[in-house]
Design a protein around this motif. Sequence first.
Motif, PDB file in Angstrom:
ATOM      1  N   TYR A  25       0.818  -1.221   0.000  1.00  0.00           N
ATOM      2  CA  TYR A  25       0.000   0.000   0.000  1.00  0.00           C
ATOM      3  C   TYR A  25       0.851   1.270   0.000  1.00  0.00           C
ATOM      4  CZ  TYR A  25      -3.770  -3.179   1.353  1.00  0.00           C
ATOM      5  OH  TYR A  25      -4.695  -4.200   1.391  1.00  0.00           O
ATOM      6  N   ALA A  26       2.121   1.146  -0.353  1.00  0.00           N
ATOM      7  CA  ALA A  26       3.046   2.279  -0.260  1.00  0.00           C
ATOM      8  C   ALA A  26       2.493   3.502  -0.991  1.00  0.00           C
ATOM      9  CB  ALA A  26       4.405   1.898  -0.828  1.00  0.00           C
ATOM     10  N   GLY A  27       2.480   4.623  -0.284  1.00  0.00           N
ATOM     11  CA  GLY A  27       2.006   5.870  -0.875  1.00  0.00           C
ATOM     12  C   GLY A  27       0.501   6.029  -0.866  1.00  0.00           C
ATOM     13  N   ARG A  28      -0.227   5.024  -0.405  1.00  0.00           N
ATOM     14  CA  ARG A  28      -1.690   5.102  -0.361  1.00  0.00           C
ATOM     15  C   ARG A  28      -2.163   5.398   1.049  1.00  0.00           C
ATOM     16  NH1 ARG A  28      -4.222  -0.250  -2.767  1.00  0.00           N
ATOM     17  NH2 ARG A  28      -6.093   0.835  -1.981  1.00  0.00           N
ATOM     18  N   ARG A  29      -3.317   6.011   1.134  1.00  0.00           N
ATOM     19  CA  ARG A  29      -3.946   6.200   2.436  1.00  0.00           C
ATOM     20  C   ARG A  29      -4.563   4.883   2.913  1.00  0.00           C
ATOM     21  NH1 ARG A  29      -5.480  11.377   4.372  1.00  0.00           N
ATOM     22  NH2 ARG A  29      -5.034  13.123   2.967  1.00  0.00           N
ATOM     23  N   VAL A  30      -4.435   4.640   4.203  1.00  0.00           N
ATOM     24  CA  VAL A  30      -5.080   3.492   4.850  1.00  0.00           C
ATOM     25  C   VAL A  30      -5.741   4.012   6.117  1.00  0.00           C
ATOM     26  CG1 VAL A  30      -4.662   1.364   6.143  1.00  0.00           C
ATOM     27  CG2 VAL A  30      -3.537   1.724   3.935  1.00  0.00           C
ATOM     28  N   PHE A  31      -6.993   3.622   6.337  1.00  0.00           N
ATOM     29  CA  PHE A  31      -7.683   4.108   7.541  1.00  0.00           C
ATOM     30  C   PHE A  31      -7.064   3.485   8.792  1.00  0.00           C
ATOM     31  CE2 PHE A  31     -11.162   4.384  10.662  1.00  0.00           C
ATOM     32  CZ  PHE A  31     -11.433   5.749  10.583  1.00  0.00           C
ATOM     33  N   SER A  32      -7.167   2.169   8.947  1.00  0.00           N
ATOM     34  CA  SER A  32      -6.596   1.539  10.141  1.00  0.00           C
ATOM     35  C   SER A  32      -6.589   0.026  10.003  1.00  0.00           C
ATOM     36  CB  SER A  32      -7.389   1.920  11.393  1.00  0.00           C
ATOM     37  OG  SER A  32      -6.913   1.210  12.525  1.00  0.00           O
ATOM     38  N   GLN A  71     -19.943  18.634  22.674  1.00  0.00           N
ATOM     39  CA  GLN A  71     -20.112  17.567  21.693  1.00  0.00           C
ATOM     40  C   GLN A  71     -20.041  18.141  20.290  1.00  0.00           C
ATOM     41  OE1 GLN A  71     -22.936  14.498  22.017  1.00  0.00           O
ATOM     42  NE2 GLN A  71     -23.159  14.630  24.232  1.00  0.00           N
ATOM     43  N   LYS A  72     -19.472  17.371  19.386  1.00  0.00           N
ATOM     44  CA  LYS A  72     -19.414  17.760  17.983  1.00  0.00           C
ATOM     45  C   LYS A  72     -19.610  16.519  17.129  1.00  0.00           C
ATOM     46  CE  LYS A  72     -16.356  21.621  19.034  1.00  0.00           C
ATOM     47  NZ  LYS A  72     -15.012  22.243  18.929  1.00  0.00           N
ATOM     48  N   PRO A  73     -20.165  16.675  15.937  1.00  0.00           N
ATOM     49  CA  PRO A  73     -20.309  15.529  15.040  1.00  0.00           C
ATOM     50  C   PRO A  73     -18.968  15.105  14.467  1.00  0.00           C
ATOM     51  CG  PRO A  73     -21.045  17.539  13.958  1.00  0.00           C
ATOM     52  CD  PRO A  73     -20.745  17.905  15.381  1.00  0.00           C
ATOM     53  N   TRP A  74     -18.886  13.819  14.116  1.00  0.00           N
ATOM     54  CA  TRP A  74     -17.641  13.249  13.606  1.00  0.00           C
ATOM     55  C   TRP A  74     -17.877  12.535  12.278  1.00  0.00           C
ATOM     56  CZ3 TRP A  74     -12.943  14.154  15.706  1.00  0.00           C
ATOM     57  CH2 TRP A  74     -12.925  14.735  16.977  1.00  0.00           C
ATOM     58  N   ILE A  75     -16.927  12.714  11.387  1.00  0.00           N
ATOM     59  CA  ILE A  75     -16.947  12.089  10.062  1.00  0.00           C
ATOM     60  C   ILE A  75     -15.740  11.164   9.951  1.00  0.00           C
ATOM     61  CG2 ILE A  75     -16.750  12.529   7.573  1.00  0.00           C
ATOM     62  CD1 ILE A  75     -17.909  15.367   8.215  1.00  0.00           C
ATOM     63  N   GLY A  76     -15.950  10.010   9.355  1.00  0.00           N
ATOM     64  CA  GLY A  76     -14.842   9.106   9.063  1.00  0.00           C
ATOM     65  C   GLY A  76     -14.724   8.889   7.567  1.00  0.00           C
ATOM     66  N   ALA A  77     -13.525   9.049   7.037  1.00  0.00           N
ATOM     67  CA  ALA A  77     -13.262   8.812   5.614  1.00  0.00           C
ATOM     68  C   ALA A  77     -12.362   7.592   5.505  1.00  0.00           C
ATOM     69  CB  ALA A  77     -12.602  10.033   4.987  1.00  0.00           C
ATOM     70  N   VAL A  78     -12.894   6.502   4.955  1.00  0.00           N
ATOM     71  CA  VAL A  78     -12.186   5.224   4.963  1.00  0.00           C
ATOM     72  C   VAL A  78     -11.565   4.961   3.596  1.00  0.00           C
ATOM     73  CG1 VAL A  78     -12.383   2.740   5.318  1.00  0.00           C
ATOM     74  CG2 VAL A  78     -13.745   4.315   6.711  1.00  0.00           C
ATOM     75  N   ASP A  79     -10.244   5.048   3.572  1.00  0.00           N
ATOM     76  CA  ASP A  79      -9.468   4.646   2.397  1.00  0.00           C
ATOM     77  C   ASP A  79      -8.899   3.261   2.651  1.00  0.00           C
ATOM     78  OD1 ASP A  79      -9.125   7.404   0.839  1.00  0.00           O
ATOM     79  OD2 ASP A  79      -8.740   7.815   2.964  1.00  0.00           O
ATOM     80  N   SER A  80      -8.917   2.423   1.658  1.00  0.00           N
ATOM     81  CA  SER A  80      -8.332   1.078   1.681  1.00  0.00           C
ATOM     82  C   SER A  80      -9.089   0.124   2.606  1.00  0.00           C
ATOM     83  CB  SER A  80      -6.846   1.111   2.075  1.00  0.00           C
ATOM     84  OG  SER A  80      -6.119   1.916   1.185  1.00  0.00           O
ATOM     85  N   PHE A  81      -8.997   0.292   3.900  1.00  0.00           N
ATOM     86  CA  PHE A  81      -9.727  -0.599   4.801  1.00  0.00           C
ATOM     87  C   PHE A  81      -9.784  -0.019   6.204  1.00  0.00           C
ATOM     88  CE2 PHE A  81      -5.369  -2.331   4.322  1.00  0.00           C
ATOM     89  CZ  PHE A  81      -4.884  -2.100   5.599  1.00  0.00           C
ATOM     90  N   ALA A  82     -10.785  -0.501   6.945  1.00  0.00           N
ATOM     91  CA  ALA A  82     -10.910  -0.243   8.386  1.00  0.00           C
ATOM     92  C   ALA A  82     -11.114  -1.603   9.037  1.00  0.00           C
ATOM     93  CB  ALA A  82     -12.072   0.693   8.685  1.00  0.00           C
ATOM     94  N   ILE A  83     -10.052  -2.112   9.660  1.00  0.00           N
ATOM     95  CA  ILE A  83     -10.058  -3.455  10.228  1.00  0.00           C
ATOM     96  C   ILE A  83     -10.078  -3.356  11.745  1.00  0.00           C
ATOM     97  CG2 ILE A  83      -8.755  -5.621  10.431  1.00  0.00           C
ATOM     98  CD1 ILE A  83      -7.526  -5.041   7.707  1.00  0.00           C
ATOM     99  N   GLY A  84     -10.786  -4.251  12.404  1.00  0.00           N
ATOM    100  CA  GLY A  84     -10.732  -4.341  13.858  1.00  0.00           C
ATOM    101  C   GLY A  84     -11.077  -3.032  14.531  1.00  0.00           C
ATOM    102  N   GLY A  85     -10.100  -2.486  15.268  1.00  0.00           N
ATOM    103  CA  GLY A  85     -10.319  -1.225  15.954  1.00  0.00           C
ATOM    104  C   GLY A  85     -10.686  -0.099  15.010  1.00  0.00           C
ATOM    105  N   GLY A  86     -10.232  -0.180  13.766  1.00  0.00           N
ATOM    106  CA  GLY A  86     -10.622   0.823  12.778  1.00  0.00           C
ATOM    107  C   GLY A  86     -12.118   0.789  12.513  1.00  0.00           C
ATOM    108  N   MET A  87     -12.678  -0.420  12.381  1.00  0.00           N
ATOM    109  CA  MET A  87     -14.123  -0.522  12.185  1.00  0.00           C
ATOM    110  C   MET A  87     -14.872  -0.129  13.453  1.00  0.00           C
ATOM    111  SD  MET A  87     -16.457  -3.666  10.771  1.00  0.00           S
ATOM    112  CE  MET A  87     -18.232  -3.423  10.521  1.00  0.00           C
ATOM    113  N   GLN A  88     -14.302  -0.437  14.621  1.00  0.00           N
ATOM    114  CA  GLN A  88     -14.943  -0.010  15.870  1.00  0.00           C
ATOM    115  C   GLN A  88     -15.115   1.503  15.903  1.00  0.00           C
ATOM    116  OE1 GLN A  88     -12.661  -1.560  19.218  1.00  0.00           O
ATOM    117  NE2 GLN A  88     -12.225  -3.399  18.045  1.00  0.00           N
TER     118      GLN A  88
END
Length: 459
Positions: free
Chosen positions: A245-252, A301-318
């Motif tokens: 994934y070199a040079g690519r964004r990965v969520f977690s 409190q504030k709203p939150w946005i998640g931008a998922v590149d490549s994958f969100a595994i385990g704790g990333g999906m949590q």
Amino acid sequence: MSVSVHDVLPEQQPLGDPAREPSTLALTGSLDEDAALLAAFVAGGERRLAGLPPKPARTPSQQELTDTVFARSRAARGSFLDLHAEGVYTRLTENLTRRVRLGDLVHAAADRFPGLVPDRARMAAELALIQAEKDGLEVDQAIFCAALLRSETAGRHLIDTMLTPTPRALDLLDGFRATGRADLGSVLVERQGKAGHVTFRNAHCLNAEDNRLAADMETAIDLVLLDENIHVGVLRGGTVDHPRYAGRRVFSAGINLKDLRNGAISFVDFLLGRELGYLHKMLRGLLTAPDAPAWCERTVQKPWIGAVDSFAIGGGMQLLLVLDRVILASDAYVSLPAAEEGIVPGLGNLRLSRHTGARLARQVVLGGRRIAATDPEARLVCDEVVPADDVTQAVDRAVQELAAPAVAANRRMLTLAEEPLDLYRLYLAEFALVQVARSYSADVLAKVERRWQSSRARG
């Protein structure tokens, strides 16, 4: 069999004869008297083990003795805390007038109530070992934490305490307000217009979570919530170094299994601390005015946005399960491979079925099902699927939509309906015990060792 302080694990008993050791502790109901009895009971057990070699060098009979002494000490701690958890917490917090964060609270308990949890020296020695060579002293910390969380008074006060800003965030706040940027090491925080962008930068391990990232994330979340010029938070993974994934964004990539194998994933600071810390702050808000009469006045409190590149595994999906808007790149996927890893996926088991329903939640958690952005089921865990090149533009649109003044108030009410505080508290108490047991289980230790050996072989 009941015992007194005078006949706790006598040293003259033959080493390796656990059947002769007293196995129960007679408690009086007095906190001070019972604390003395517990201290003597645990100290007696530790004397019985003092001459044994480290775990890898023990004979089977020595390990059996160790296991027996530990089990009895843990049962005694559990019995003591069943009676005195609230009293202990009241003492440690000076009748609830002090807010002591979890890590400091555990150390304070070791100092104030000897034998209740391992002291700093024993924990430091234990934490220097790889996971398979530890005696699992974090189990004793988990028993303590679970008992506090089960207490309505202690549990609620501790949860509130963990929702307050960290000292590090308060130290950095003026600089962040002035510059709109804080480089925390494994996390970068930047203010862009109305948004506070939090970017994971654990590039060497596919943005996997470890002790450092958990601490940096909590600081980052605090800064976003404390900055009055920020109305919406955004989470996104930065570019990584991995050859695939070199040079690519990965969520977690979730928990750092190499660190878990090496004994570098802390129960207090990571496994429990991330749930009480930054994840809960994103969901329920930052406690900034503890004495205000209404919760809406006590928190930011504030709203939150998640931008998922490549994958969100385990704790990333949590993470996605506490967000208000999730954007998936069309070539991304999400998964919660708890059964494969052998551990519990944080509070994913509490929250996932709200999004997916029970059947799909079981397929994901128990069966390791991966959900690709192009699958119909992806719409149950995200709000929008866009081409990979359009993720940034989609985030910008979402920021404008969620910056409306009424959004924060409505998300607060949704959270109250979906995850009442006491449901969260009692789930977390059970999670503490189950998760620490899994992290020391034979199957998990074997899996992380195989992965570590495989990564070494790949060079």
